[in-house]
Write a protein that holds these residues in place. Structure first.
Motif, PDB file in Angstrom:
ATOM      1  N   ASN A 344       0.825  -1.213   0.000  1.00  0.00           N
ATOM      2  CA  ASN A 344       0.000   0.000   0.000  1.00  0.00           C
ATOM      3  C   ASN A 344       0.859   1.261   0.000  1.00  0.00           C
ATOM      4  O   ASN A 344       0.512   2.264  -0.634  1.00  0.00           O
ATOM      5  CB  ASN A 344      -0.941   0.007   1.207  1.00  0.00           C
ATOM      6  CG  ASN A 344      -2.038  -1.032   1.070  1.00  0.00           C
ATOM      7  OD1 ASN A 344      -2.458  -1.359  -0.042  1.00  0.00           O
ATOM      8  ND2 ASN A 344      -2.497  -1.569   2.195  1.00  0.00           N
ATOM      9  N   GLN A 345       1.974   1.195   0.711  1.00  0.00           N
ATOM     10  CA  GLN A 345       2.876   2.348   0.715  1.00  0.00           C
ATOM     11  C   GLN A 345       3.499   2.552  -0.665  1.00  0.00           C
ATOM     12  O   GLN A 345       3.652   3.684  -1.134  1.00  0.00           O
ATOM     13  CB  GLN A 345       3.972   2.157   1.766  1.00  0.00           C
ATOM     14  CG  GLN A 345       3.490   2.347   3.201  1.00  0.00           C
ATOM     15  CD  GLN A 345       4.640   2.339   4.187  1.00  0.00           C
ATOM     16  OE1 GLN A 345       5.800   2.248   3.801  1.00  0.00           O
ATOM     17  NE2 GLN A 345       4.307   2.432   5.464  1.00  0.00           N
ATOM     18  N   MET A 346       3.866   1.451  -1.308  1.00  0.00           N
ATOM     19  CA  MET A 346       4.439   1.565  -2.652  1.00  0.00           C
ATOM     20  C   MET A 346       3.407   2.117  -3.633  1.00  0.00           C
ATOM     21  O   MET A 346       3.715   2.979  -4.465  1.00  0.00           O
ATOM     22  CB  MET A 346       4.955   0.197  -3.125  1.00  0.00           C
ATOM     23  CG  MET A 346       6.217  -0.270  -2.408  1.00  0.00           C
ATOM     24  SD  MET A 346       7.012  -1.683  -3.216  1.00  0.00           S
ATOM     25  CE  MET A 346       5.874  -3.018  -2.793  1.00  0.00           C
ATOM     26  N   LEU A 347       2.169   1.627  -3.543  1.00  0.00           N
ATOM     27  CA  LEU A 347       1.116   2.110  -4.430  1.00  0.00           C
ATOM     28  C   LEU A 347       0.860   3.601  -4.218  1.00  0.00           C
ATOM     29  O   LEU A 347       0.724   4.367  -5.176  1.00  0.00           O
ATOM     30  CB  LEU A 347      -0.173   1.317  -4.191  1.00  0.00           C
ATOM     31  CG  LEU A 347      -0.185  -0.126  -4.716  1.00  0.00           C
ATOM     32  CD1 LEU A 347      -1.388  -0.878  -4.162  1.00  0.00           C
ATOM     33  CD2 LEU A 347      -0.212  -0.141  -6.235  1.00  0.00           C
ATOM     34  N   ALA A 348       0.810   4.003  -2.956  1.00  0.00           N
ATOM     35  CA  ALA A 348       0.564   5.415  -2.644  1.00  0.00           C
ATOM     36  C   ALA A 348       1.704   6.285  -3.168  1.00  0.00           C
ATOM     37  O   ALA A 348       1.480   7.377  -3.703  1.00  0.00           O
ATOM     38  CB  ALA A 348       0.405   5.593  -1.136  1.00  0.00           C
ATOM     39  N   TYR A 349       2.928   5.780  -3.025  1.00  0.00           N
ATOM     40  CA  TYR A 349       4.100   6.533  -3.485  1.00  0.00           C
ATOM     41  C   TYR A 349       4.041   6.748  -4.996  1.00  0.00           C
ATOM     42  O   TYR A 349       4.277   7.858  -5.499  1.00  0.00           O
ATOM     43  CB  TYR A 349       5.373   5.778  -3.105  1.00  0.00           C
ATOM     44  CG  TYR A 349       6.649   6.510  -3.465  1.00  0.00           C
ATOM     45  CD1 TYR A 349       7.172   7.482  -2.622  1.00  0.00           C
ATOM     46  CD2 TYR A 349       7.320   6.232  -4.653  1.00  0.00           C
ATOM     47  CE1 TYR A 349       8.336   8.167  -2.951  1.00  0.00           C
ATOM     48  CE2 TYR A 349       8.482   6.910  -4.997  1.00  0.00           C
ATOM     49  CZ  TYR A 349       8.984   7.873  -4.133  1.00  0.00           C
ATOM     50  OH  TYR A 349      10.121   8.551  -4.463  1.00  0.00           O
TER      51      TYR A 349
END
Length: 384
Positions: A344-349
């Motif tokens: 989720n952090q990678m997607l948000a980034y």
């Protein structure tokens, strides 16, 4: 009996008329809308003032109305108008006036004029297409083959930094685009810019601007430069000194100003990212377009790393206890470590930094997104 002093209104009107004549002399024909922007830029009644002034000048035989092929009218100096300017000390005014001027390419001329007016209103010094054609501008002597190349406009900032402006409205062959690459190399190649000293101005050409009302023209320019960079015909360093500017001009010559601006460097970096991601997509998904969520964790991580700042790379390399601090080291993480990274952090980034739409990726600015959309629709081997 003492003569009564003329009212201030008369003097103001006379000054306005002289100013209109001076601008007509510099531009080689203007509409009342363009004159209102030049002479009365901050007045809501500027258009009415321009119409009233032109009416008075026309009545006095100082200007001539010319019909445009696309509809509408423009105004040029009559012989009488030019003669008045010469009496006022304007030595560049032609004795014959501007009655012989032709408007064979009104779209090109109007984009040149409107863009020049915009730059003037931004506080830059300008030399118009008309002045350049009449050798009344600080034009560099750059010859490509047998032909001397001249810009469509020249602007100057801070009385030092000059810009060569090209209006790309019509199709140009690859060979003609390559001539502009040569111009850019000679103009921007010198470390401090191309120095010029003339009776019109002194300074350094440090910037080249491509202006178009059709994004496909800007894409054609960028493709040509991209090939030149790949073949090492010119230095990549000049890419940051080249601007791509999209403007809005209707077929009826209605101007809406600049749509967006991006440096060639920024655009080509975006293209490189787009190409890299497209390759991965084609490998992983035979039938694009996928959603961002459909990418593997390894693919997400790879693209995150490619966007990390240097400080972030160093911090993460220390966190993972890697021997070297580099993007390649992060991309080489084993699968078990990548699986531990929060998806989720990678997607948000990535969402914060990329525009993802039908497998089309660009940087997160509206204009650059439009450029990328155009780029993705064009044939890479085409010069259009």
């Amino acid at each position: 009996m003492a003569h009564s002093k003329r009212p201030d209104g008369y003097e103001t009107a006379q000054a306005n008329r002289h100013q209109v004549l001076r601008w007509l002399n510099r531009f080689g024909g203007l509409t009342t809308s363009q004159l209102s922007r030049l002479v009365w830029p901050d007045m809501s009644s500027g258009q009415r003032m321009a119409q009233r002034t032109i009416h008075a000048l026309k009545k006095g035989g100082l200007v001539i109305r010319r019909q445009l092929p696309n509809g509408g009218s423009t105004y040029v100096l009559s012989e009488r108008g030019s003669r008045l300017l010469r009496e006022l000390g304007v030595t560049t005014a032609s004795a014959r006036g501007q009655r012989d001027l032709k408007f064979e390419k009104p779209m090109h001329r109007f984009i040149c004029n409107e863009f020049a007016i915009d730059r003037h209103l931004e506080g830059l010094r300008i030399w118009t297409e008309f002045e350049i054609q009449r050798q009344q501008a600080p034009t560099p002597r750059i010859t490509v083959g047998r032909h001397r190349k001249i810009p469509d406009l020249i602007t100057q900032a801070n009385d030092v930094y000059l810009s060569w402006v090209e209006v790309e409205n019509a199709y140009k062959s690859q060979s003609r685009l390559l001539e502009l690459v040569t111009v850019a190399d000679r103009l921007l190649g010198p470390r401090d810019g191309f120095e010029i000293r003339s009776k019109h101005a002194e300074g350094f050409f440090t910037n080249m601007v491509f202006v178009a009302s059709n994004l496909s023209r800007l894409i054609a320019v960028s493709r040509c430069f991209s090939v030149a960079f790949e073949k090492h015909l010119i230095s990549w360093d000049i890419a940051r000194d080249i601007e791509l500017v999209a403007v809005s001009m209707t077929e009826r010559l209605r101007w809406s100003g600049t749509v967006g601006t991006v440096t060639l460097e920024t655009f080509l970096i975006a293209v490189e990212q787009y190409t890299d991601i497209q390759k991965v997509l084609l490998d992983e998904f035979p039938e694009p377009p996928p959603r961002l969520e459909d990418l593997s964790s390894w693919t997400l991580w790879k693209h995150c790393v490619s966007l990390f700042e240097e400080d972030t790379v160093e911090e993460l390399c220390n966190e993972f206890e890697l021997d070297t601090a580099s993007p390649d080291a992060l991309k080489s993480l084993p699968d078990n470590k990548i699986d531990c990274i929060d998806r989720n952090q990678m997607l948000a980034y990535l969402r914060d930094r990329l525009v993802w739409r039908d497998a089309d990726v660009g940087l997160n600015t509206e204009f650059l997104q439009q450029c990328m959309n155009w780029y993705s629709q064009q044939d890479p081997d085409s010069s259009s």
